[in-house]
Design a protein around this motif. Structure first.
Motif, PDB file in Angstrom:
ATOM      1  N   GLU A 562      34.173   3.924  77.155  1.00  0.00           N
ATOM      2  CA  GLU A 562      34.799   4.169  75.854  1.00  0.00           C
ATOM      3  C   GLU A 562      35.618   5.438  75.966  1.00  0.00           C
ATOM      4  OE1 GLU A 562      31.493   6.582  73.289  1.00  0.00           O
ATOM      5  OE2 GLU A 562      31.255   4.386  73.394  1.00  0.00           O
ATOM      6  N   THR A 563      36.609   5.555  75.101  1.00  0.00           N
ATOM      7  CA  THR A 563      37.492   6.715  75.184  1.00  0.00           C
ATOM      8  C   THR A 563      37.694   7.314  73.798  1.00  0.00           C
ATOM      9  OG1 THR A 563      39.665   7.478  75.908  1.00  0.00           O
ATOM     10  CG2 THR A 563      39.562   5.305  74.974  1.00  0.00           C
ATOM     11  N   GLU A 564      37.751   8.624  73.771  1.00  0.00           N
ATOM     12  CA  GLU A 564      37.988   9.370  72.528  1.00  0.00           C
ATOM     13  C   GLU A 564      39.288  10.139  72.669  1.00  0.00           C
ATOM     14  OE1 GLU A 564      36.101  13.148  70.037  1.00  0.00           O
ATOM     15  OE2 GLU A 564      34.940  12.190  71.625  1.00  0.00           O
ATOM     16  N   TRP A 622      48.494   5.496  75.941  1.00  0.00           N
ATOM     17  CA  TRP A 622      47.948   4.272  75.352  1.00  0.00           C
ATOM     18  C   TRP A 622      49.022   3.567  74.537  1.00  0.00           C
ATOM     19  CZ3 TRP A 622      46.605   9.193  74.100  1.00  0.00           C
ATOM     20  CH2 TRP A 622      46.714   9.617  72.773  1.00  0.00           C
ATOM     21  N   ASP A 624      49.644   1.092  71.396  1.00  0.00           N
ATOM     22  CA  ASP A 624      49.094   0.512  70.167  1.00  0.00           C
ATOM     23  C   ASP A 624      49.475  -0.964  70.102  1.00  0.00           C
ATOM     24  OD1 ASP A 624      48.011   2.870  69.356  1.00  0.00           O
ATOM     25  OD2 ASP A 624      49.606   3.377  67.938  1.00  0.00           O
ATOM     26  N   SER A 670      40.658  -1.383  77.743  1.00  0.00           N
ATOM     27  CA  SER A 670      41.304  -2.143  76.679  1.00  0.00           C
ATOM     28  C   SER A 670      40.307  -2.310  75.534  1.00  0.00           C
ATOM     29  CB  SER A 670      41.765  -3.503  77.199  1.00  0.00           C
ATOM     30  OG  SER A 670      40.879  -4.021  78.167  1.00  0.00           O
ATOM     31  N   ILE A 671      40.757  -2.009  74.320  1.00  0.00           N
ATOM     32  CA  ILE A 671      39.855  -1.953  73.164  1.00  0.00           C
ATOM     33  C   ILE A 671      40.426  -2.798  72.031  1.00  0.00           C
ATOM     34  CG2 ILE A 671      38.742  -0.422  71.507  1.00  0.00           C
ATOM     35  CD1 ILE A 671      39.034   1.832  73.502  1.00  0.00           C
ATOM     36  N   HIS A 674      40.224   0.303  68.134  1.00  0.00           N
ATOM     37  CA  HIS A 674      39.840   1.684  68.424  1.00  0.00           C
ATOM     38  C   HIS A 674      39.551   2.405  67.118  1.00  0.00           C
ATOM     39  CE1 HIS A 674      39.950   5.820  69.900  1.00  0.00           C
ATOM     40  NE2 HIS A 674      39.778   5.307  71.116  1.00  0.00           N
ATOM     41  N   GLN A 676      39.713   5.422  66.176  1.00  0.00           N
ATOM     42  CA  GLN A 676      40.611   6.499  65.744  1.00  0.00           C
ATOM     43  C   GLN A 676      41.995   5.995  65.349  1.00  0.00           C
ATOM     44  OE1 GLN A 676      39.332   8.820  69.380  1.00  0.00           O
ATOM     45  NE2 GLN A 676      39.915  10.526  68.069  1.00  0.00           N
ATOM     46  N   THR A 677      42.482   4.977  66.036  1.00  0.00           N
ATOM     47  CA  THR A 677      43.824   4.482  65.712  1.00  0.00           C
ATOM     48  C   THR A 677      43.788   3.379  64.676  1.00  0.00           C
ATOM     49  OG1 THR A 677      43.825   2.771  67.441  1.00  0.00           O
ATOM     50  CG2 THR A 677      44.542   4.987  68.081  1.00  0.00           C
TER      51      THR A 677
END
Length: 967
Positions: A562-564, A622, A624, A670-671, A674, A676-677
């Motif tokens: 996972e990424t923040e 990244w 979107d 790949s999410i 996400h 945050q976005t």
């Protein structure tokens, strides 16, 4: 030695061979190149002319002469020319010329490989001997005996030959022992600078700054003389490495050296690449061709050598293996036998890639695409060095990059070489070198070469650990650590873990990022041709305990990631998506591993693991993925997660086409949503803490990268995905789910090659806030600006009004009241517009809050709506209860009209009629400004109602009222 006729016969036989004819996909014949000469000005001294003549050199090539003249003038120089182009003379001649004129002068020659050091010492001393100087160079490296090291420090020769690791640990670490040498240092010569990239290059950049700092304190300012294989960015890379600017004339990227003809054969084998390479090696050596075979791993080097000599006992004394782990005398013996013709073939890893003199070889076999054009041509340059025709045979593997090369020969041979990338400001790396520098000499806050004030994050990291301390005056840094250099590994990004065998012997090391994937219990570790099984990962004592194992399998880790997003540092619109970049925190949990058979890679089993999470901060980009894109994929029956996952894999696989790296140097995730976005996203990031500049380069080239992704997906013959397209050997989720056709559709949607479906508007995510500028007195006019922009696309081209941020700026115009002028901005100047808007005390527009700012949100994370804004349309709407157009207000109030509309503006953009487009946008800005000034003066605007009556719209835009409103 084979004649060119025999070589041509061998190449022709490949196309007729019963076994290989169907597998030879392309033969590229590369024409010979004539020599171009130049003259040094002034001419070389007689001693050097004699020395060159003794080596058969009567004239200098054009690039050699140009570089020599620059170095003589005290300029730093980088020469980026092909293999075997005579780069040695570029740095040898000016150094020897200086020593002839100034015997006390010293130079430091740095090479990335010990074998290169030996080779260059011999060549340099031979040249010096013929010039009447006698031996001028000696080697100071890890193999130099202690007694010899002491003598070299006490009485250094004019030229010390070493490597960056020794400069770091033995020269910079003991500066007082090198006073005599450093105070007279005139040149720093660095060969093969393209090798200094990624983590290693980022470390070396700091080492060089430390070295320059120590030299400056002793009164010397050495010039840099750099040489490189051909790379896309020699000047940029030289600047990043040395910290000095390189003007265009200091970059020598043309070549005057001649080159013989060469055939380049691409083979797509039906079986394993190593098996086909073994067959080719045996056939070539059997026909008398002197051959070098490059592999990607030590184990394949051993296997091919074994297969060839077992199947053809008569070749046992003619073919040798060569790899890291051999004793120095063994390596030198093989190099000598190759140069003398006693060996007809050698199987090697990259260890023989660089310019060691191994004589004139005829044929180079590449087992798998080496990962970059630079490495391909570097390895291919090992043949034909005696001015004879040569051939290179690339035997492709099954992975995506190999298959792309085999499927696109015309593009491959026409494509420019990659860029070398490093990050000299990586805080994780710089922090370690700030500590080292402080140990070498007290480090001023504003040090010229490695300024702590320029690296606040690095200083924070070093001070957090108590490794860096400020003095009482707050002007200099010290460290309580003694010899901190011993704890810094130039080849890694963090503190390493020792790999210890059952006898307690250290057999290698892992850095903190790799250890969880390659050093977990049950992992198979290969070192110096031996296989070990990891028994224990001891994080407390920083050790990986292994035991010898004769295994017929290898292991591959499985993980969840996972990424923040810690900080966004840039964004821009690209076709139907936004690409963004910034600092990321990546958390990865290795939850299991696979065992796969060594031959064929068949899955033998999956085994669970319980390990702590691996967390590190890095730099990434990244993309979107808008909801309208997801809906388009789902309507077409594609698996959305499988589509973005496959896109991630192929993007990473194609990344090495643009930057000099291995796919293992970068990571991805790949999410589908996400947090945050609020959107789906595909992240690509540097695989080491702090980043090394790879994702930064990818951010600037994302369109080109996605074009390559589309091309590979569209041309791969498989139906549902394979190792040649969407499968990744490093996938942490076992290559599930993957949707190849979905990824192709997704890529085309993102690039705007497929239309987006229109969608209902929805609220945009809350952006960041820009603090408004301070407000002056109520009576003083505000510094205001009036702006408008036009777009490249219409709403129906981006999936509807919900995606205004994808419409992209074609032109923007700002009336600046401070300057009393109209300023136009193109798309690549949008950040300048945003900066100016944030400086104004009042930003005026017409519907800019709802439209223009939405368009601009594709270029900045800042909330432009938090600026001191006056939207004339919204003000009038609030007063009347309904909207009026700019045309309606301007016609009634000013007796003026708009000159065009948005549809016409997009047409002008598509036709390249930028003058008319800009004039139209400026006319709208003038109308808006004049409406504001008339309303401010009269307290109202005029409009015509449905009955044709002209009515007033009251407005209060006086300066005191506006100040009160904005307070």
């Amino acid at each position: 030695m084979a004649m060119s006729g025999e070589l041509k016969s061998f190449v022709s036989s490949l196309k007729r061979s019963h076994r290989l004819a169907a597998e030879v996909v392309h033969v590229e014949d590369i024409a010979a190149r004539e020599a171009a000469y130049g003259e040094p000005d002034p001419p070389l001294p007689p001693g050097l002319v004699r020395a060159l003549a003794a080596q058969g050199v009567e004239r200098l090539y054009s690039h050699q002469a140009t570089a020599l003249n620059l170095v003589r003038a005290g300029r730093d120089v980088v020469t980026a020319t092909p293999t075997a182009s005579g780069k040695t003379l570029v740095y040898a001649l000016p150094v020897l010329e200086r020593i002839l004129a100034e015997p006390s002068a010293t130079a430091l020659f740095l090479f990335p490989l010990k074998a290169l050091e030996q080779d260059q010492m011999s060549a340099l001393n031979q040249l010096a001997l013929h010039a009447g100087l006698g031996p001028v160079a000696d080697i100071y490296d890890g193999d130099t005996p202690d007694g010899r090291r002491r003598k070299l420090r006490q009485k250094p020769p004019p030229v010390i030959i070493s490597n960056p690791d020794m400069v770091h640990a033995a020269i910079c670490a003991f500066p007082s022992a090198w006073d005599n040498f450093l105070s007279r240092l005139k040149y720093i010569v660095i060969d093969e600078v393209h090798a200094y990239r990624g983590v290693f290059g980022s470390h070396v950049a700091s080492v060089l700054r430390r070295l320059l700092r120590l030299a400056a304190k002793r009164g010397s300012r050495p010039s840099f003389v750099l040489s490189s294989a051909t790379i896309a960015n020699p000047g940029e890379h030289a600047e990043a490495l040395t910290g000095r600017p390189f003007a265009p004339e200091q970059i020598i990227d043309f070549c005057g050296a001649p080159a013989a003809g060469r055939s380049f054969v691409l083979v797509n084998p039906s079986g394993a690449a190593s098996t086909t390479a073994s067959y080719l090696l045996a056939q070539a050596v059997g026909q008398g061709l002197s051959t070098i075979c490059f592999t990607k791993s030590r184990i394949h080097t051993e296997l091919i050598h074994t297969w060839v000599t077992r199947a053809h006992p008569e070749l046992k004394g003619l073919v040798a293996g060569y790899r890291a782990g051999f004793l120095p005398e063994e390596r030198r013996g093989i190099e000598t036998d190759l140069a003398a013709g006693r060996l007809a073939g050698v199987v090697t890893t990259s260890a023989l890639e660089m310019g060691i003199d191994i004589g004139g070889l005829d044929l180079c076999i590449l087992v798998g695409y080496p990962g970059s054009q630079i490495n391909t041509w570097q390895r291919g340059g090992r043949v034909g060095r005696a001015g004879r025709d040569s051939a290179v045979v690339l035997v492709g593997g099954p992975d995506a990059l190999d298959q792309w090369v085999l499927s696109h020969p015309a593009e491959f041979f026409a494509q420019p070489v990659e860029a070398a990338v490093l990050d000299a400001a990586n805080p994780q790396i710089v922090a370690q070198h700030l500590v080292c520098a402080a140990a070498e000499e007290p480090l001023a806050v504003d040090d010229e070469f490695l300024p702590p004030v320029g690296h606040p994050e690095a200083v924070r990291l070093a001070m957090e650990d108590g490794k860096l301390l400020l003095d009482a005056a707050g002007t200099r840094y010290f460290t309580p650590r003694k010899r901190p250099q011993r704890l810094v590994d130039l080849r890694g990004a963090g503190e390493s873990l020792a790999i210890v065998d059952h006898k307690g012997t250290v057999v290698g090391s892992f850095d903190g990022v790799r250890v969880f994937k390659e050093g977990h219990p049950g992992a198979v570790y290969l070192h110096r041709g031996r296989t070990y099984l990891v028994k224990e990962l001891d994080l407390e004592h920083r050790k990986v305990r292994v035991t010898p194992l004769d295994a017929d399998y290898y292991t591959r880790a499985r993980s969840d990631k996972e990424t923040e997003i810690l900080e966004e540092t840039g964004r821009r619109p690209v076709a139907n998506f936004l690409v963004r970049k910034g600092r990321l925190k990546v958390t990865e949990v290795v939850n299991g591993y696979e065992r796969r058979r060594l031959s064929g890679g068949d899955l033998m089993g999956v085994y669970p693991l319980e390990l702590p999470p691996l967390t590190f901060e890095t730099v990434g980009l990244w993309m979107d993925i808008e909801d309208v894109v997801r809906r388009s994929l789902e309507r077409a029956g594609r698996h959305f997660m499988g589509s973005i996952h496959a896109l991630e894999h192929v993007a990473i696989a194609m990344f090495p086409l643009f930057a000099l790296c291995d796919r293992g140097d970068i990571g991805g995730i790949s999410i589908p949503l996400h947090p945050q976005t609020g959107k789906a996203g595909v992240f690509i990031y540097d695989g080491v803490p702090g980043g090394v500049g790879l994702a930064e380069r990818g951010y600037g080239l994302i369109e080109e990268l996605l074009e390559k992704v589309e091309e590979l997906l569209a041309t791969c013959d498989c139906e549902e995905g394979c190792p040649a397209c969407v499968y990744s050997p490093k996938c942490g989720s076992g290559n599930k789910p993957l949707d190849k056709l979905g990824a192709l559709m997704l890529t085309r949607l993102l690039l705007g090659k497929l239309p987006l479906e229109e969608a209902e508007p929805c609220a945009a995510p809350a952006p960041q806030v820009i603090a408004p500028p301070p407000v002056r007195s109520r009576e003083h006019p505000l510094a205001y600006g009036v702006f408008d922009l036009e777009t490249q696309k219409l709403a129906n081209q981006v999936g509807g009004w919900n995606n205004i941020h994808l419409m992209r700026v074609s032109v923007a115009v700002l009336y600046d009241s401070v300057r009393d002028e109209f300023i136009s901005y193109s798309e690549d100047q949008v950040l300048d517009l945003i900066k100016r808007l944030s400086e104004l005390e009042l930003v005026i527009g017409f519907n800019h809050m709802r439209f223009d700012y939405q368009v601009l949100s594709a270029y900045t994370a800042a909330d432009l709506r938090s600026l001191p804004n006056l939207d004339l349309m919204l003000d009038v709407q609030q007063s009347l209860g309904h909207r009026l157009s700019l045309d309606a207000l301007a016609g009634a109030t000013l007796g003026a009209a708009k000159t065009a509309d948005g549809l016409q503006a997009v047409d002008w953009w598509n036709q390249g009629r930028l003058e008319e487009l800009t004039a139209y946008c400026q006319a709208d800005v003038e109308l808006t400004r004049d409406l504001f000034l008339r309303g401010q003066e009269a307290g109202h605007l005029l409009y015509a109602n449905r009955d044709g009556q002209c009515l007033r719209v009251p407005v209060d835009w006086s300066w005191p009222s506006l100040r009160e409103r904005l307070a």
